[in-house]
Design an enzyme around this catalytic site. Structure first.
Site, PDB file in Angstrom:
ATOM      1  N   HIS A  38      -2.673  -2.123  -9.593  1.00  0.00           N
ATOM      2  CA  HIS A  38      -3.765  -1.422  -8.727  1.00  0.00           C
ATOM      3  C   HIS A  38      -5.019  -2.415  -8.960  1.00  0.00           C
ATOM      4  O   HIS A  38      -5.187  -2.943  -9.932  1.00  0.00           O
ATOM      5  CB  HIS A  38      -3.937  -0.354  -9.453  1.00  0.00           C
ATOM      6  CG  HIS A  38      -4.453   0.574  -8.322  1.00  0.00           C
ATOM      7  ND1 HIS A  38      -5.845   0.734  -7.769  1.00  0.00           N
ATOM      8  CD2 HIS A  38      -4.070   1.550  -7.559  1.00  0.00           C
ATOM      9  CE1 HIS A  38      -6.140   1.509  -7.238  1.00  0.00           C
ATOM     10  NE2 HIS A  38      -5.154   2.146  -6.662  1.00  0.00           N
ATOM     11  N   HIS A  65       0.989  -1.391  -0.050  1.00  0.00           N
ATOM     12  CA  HIS A  65       0.134  -0.005  -0.058  1.00  0.00           C
ATOM     13  C   HIS A  65       0.826   1.322  -0.003  1.00  0.00           C
ATOM     14  O   HIS A  65       1.636   1.303  -1.050  1.00  0.00           O
ATOM     15  CB  HIS A  65      -0.943  -0.123   1.370  1.00  0.00           C
ATOM     16  CG  HIS A  65      -1.855   0.804   1.109  1.00  0.00           C
ATOM     17  ND1 HIS A  65      -2.258   1.795   0.198  1.00  0.00           N
ATOM     18  CD2 HIS A  65      -3.044   1.211   2.175  1.00  0.00           C
ATOM     19  CE1 HIS A  65      -3.410   2.604   0.620  1.00  0.00           C
ATOM     20  NE2 HIS A  65      -3.628   2.062   1.976  1.00  0.00           N
ATOM     21  N   ASP A  73       2.761   5.378  -6.852  1.00  0.00           N
ATOM     22  CA  ASP A  73       3.877   5.128  -6.069  1.00  0.00           C
ATOM     23  C   ASP A  73       5.148   4.910  -7.138  1.00  0.00           C
ATOM     24  O   ASP A  73       6.180   4.970  -6.571  1.00  0.00           O
ATOM     25  CB  ASP A  73       3.769   3.869  -5.240  1.00  0.00           C
ATOM     26  CG  ASP A  73       2.821   4.138  -4.253  1.00  0.00           C
ATOM     27  OD1 ASP A  73       1.788   3.442  -4.110  1.00  0.00           O
ATOM     28  OD2 ASP A  73       2.967   5.154  -3.393  1.00  0.00           O
TER      29      ASP A  73
END
Ligand code: SDX
Length: 432
Positions: free
Chosen positions: A307, A268, A363
């Site tokens: 994702h 995460h 990210d």
């Protein structure tokens, strides 16, 4: 004329059932009508990790994973990133509408005047080892804040909730900066109320012996945009933790500590930290093909890719990639960017990733920018937690005020031992 209903035939009994379809869902509780006899508990759904379960109704953030769309209260993320500020976006996420100029000014003033933390919190910070991970320090000190504000337990009092909202959005950057300064062995730098939200955070992180810290405007703007991009993201793991823990009616500081702990995980919010470690491990564009082979063999994950919802390019990743060049002009180019760009090019052209619809997520590039801005790798998830605080609070309030919500308590499928009697220790068979 088609009806918005679902008809189910239970082949065990031949019975037929018709359930209403609302908002593209059926109510799981309706399935409990499907029984083989009166003693039967009735059917449940089995959905590990909630891959296909809506746990709530929300009006905050909308994601269209196939089209790579992200809206905060209906406003596209790229427009907010270009035209708004983090505090204005936080107001939007929390209140549902963009603020008027007076509302924004009052909101900004309230948050600015809540940035200082109780001096005793420094004693918690000082107690951590010099190499303590700042996310561990952040989780602990956010939880500790619940002991300084017992009035926060009055969760159904709107004015109490608003005061905690000011405190949380204002103080978490201070906690984060104090954690960073502790890990660097440096004295704490206090908030400077003359600076912007992002500027003050940079001040508390990087102020040295100068009387007044002057943030670099390019870095201040880049950080503010990064905060906008990370403010909310519907029912992700940490928001689900916020809603789940908050559903017990605990105070918001304890719930945010739980959400921050969820964000700490490498799958995460910890992914941006893992991306840098991955790029450093690859080390050179010439070693990318061998790394890709290890990913395809299941030996590695391509961190920053994939994702649960986006099966197209994460719109935030595209914006972040654009910010990178502005930061590098000021701070110098991060050589890891070349590896990341080449890794993305190869992956997006490889059937393994195309078939699994794996694209860069938020990210993949954020860590490269943070590193170029001078942040140590273990501060990256902390930089994610700071802006996500406004999203967590908004989701928490929405849950509290939703009359359909109550304490979260999922069911299970029990596959364990059946009823059996206790065996005294001297009568037990020896271990196999
Ligand atoms: C964030 O949810 C949110 O909104 C989160 C977030 C937010 O703003 O809050 O967007 C922030 O957390 C972004 C995600 C950051 N995490 C990472 O970058 C870690 C690497 N990514 C993966 O771990 C993964 O993609 C997840 C956890 C993000 C999503 O996992 P899913 O949707 O459960 O996908 P999956 O694990 O079921 O994978 C489907 C397939 C599998 O292959 P097969 O078993 O079908 O052969 O894709 C593969 C997976 O092995 N796969 C990957 C991969 N991600 C999925 N293979 C290699 N590298 C990857 N990164």
């Amino acid at each position: 004329m088609s009806r918005d209903t679902l008809t189910i035939t239970d082949n065990r009994t031949g019975k037929q059932y018709e359930f209403p379809i609302e908002d593209g869902t059926i109510r799981a509780l309706d399935l409990r009508q499907i029984k083989v006899n009166e003693k039967d508990f009735g059917l449940m759904t089995y959905d590990p990790a909630f891959n296909n379960t809506a746990a709530c109704k929300s009006r905050i953030t909308y994601i269209d994973g196939d089209r790579g769309v992200l809206l905060y209260r209906g406003y596209p993320i790229d427009q907010l990133a270009e035209k708004s500020s983090y505090l204005e976006t936080a107001y939007l996420i929390l209140n549902g509408e963009l603020p008027t100029a007076p509302q924004l000014q009052q909101w900004t003033e309230h948050i600015t005047l809540h940035t200082i933390i109780h001096e005793n919190v420094k004693k918690f910070m000082d107690g951590f080892h010099h190499d303590a991970h700042p996310m561990g320090m952040l989780v602990s000190t956010i939880g500790a804040l619940s002991t300084f504000y017992p009035d926060a337990k009055d969760i159904f009092n709107p004015s109490s909730r608003l005061k905690q909202t000011y405190r949380l959005i204002a103080k978490i950057p201070t906690l984060a900066a104090f954690a960073y300064r502790h890990s660097m062995g440096m004295p704490y730098a206090y908030p400077d109320n003359d600076l912007s939200y992002a500027g003050n955070f940079l001040n508390m992180l990087f102020k040295m012996t100068e009387v007044k810290y002057k943030p670099n405007p390019v870095l201040e703007k880049a950080l503010d945009v990064l905060f906008i991009l990370h403010a909310d993201h519907e029912q992700n793991c940490s928001t689900s933790a916020m809603r789940g823990v908050g559903s017990s009616h605990v105070d918001p500081y304890s719930a945010i500590a739980a959400a921050t702990a969820a964000l700490y995980g490498p799958l995460h919010g910890g992914a941006n930290e893992a991306v840098i470690r991955m790029l450093n491990e690859i080390g050179d564009v010439k070693r990318i093909p061998a790394f890709i082979q290890r990913v395809k063999a299941g030996e590695e994950k391509l961190m920053g890719f994939g994702h649960r919802v986006y099966k197209n390019y994460d719109p935030r990743a595209r914006i972040i990639k654009g910010i990178a060049e502005e930061v590098f002009e000021v701070m110098g180019r991060n050589p890891l960017l070349d590896i990341a760009v080449e890794l993305e090019r190869i992956a997006l052209d490889d059937e393994y990733f195309i078939k699994r619809k794996l694209y860069p997520n938020v990210d993949f590039y954020s860590g490269i920018i943070y590193q170029a801005m001078g942040f140590p790798t273990d501060m990256f998830p902390v930089l994610f937690a700071i802006p996500r605080t406004s999203g967590w609070v908004a989701q928490w309030v929405e849950m509290l005020l939703d009359s359909e919500q109550k304490i979260a308590r999922p069911r299970q499928i029990y596959l364990g031992a059946g009823l059996r009697d206790y065996i005294p220790v001297d009568s037990r068979p020896s271990a196999p």
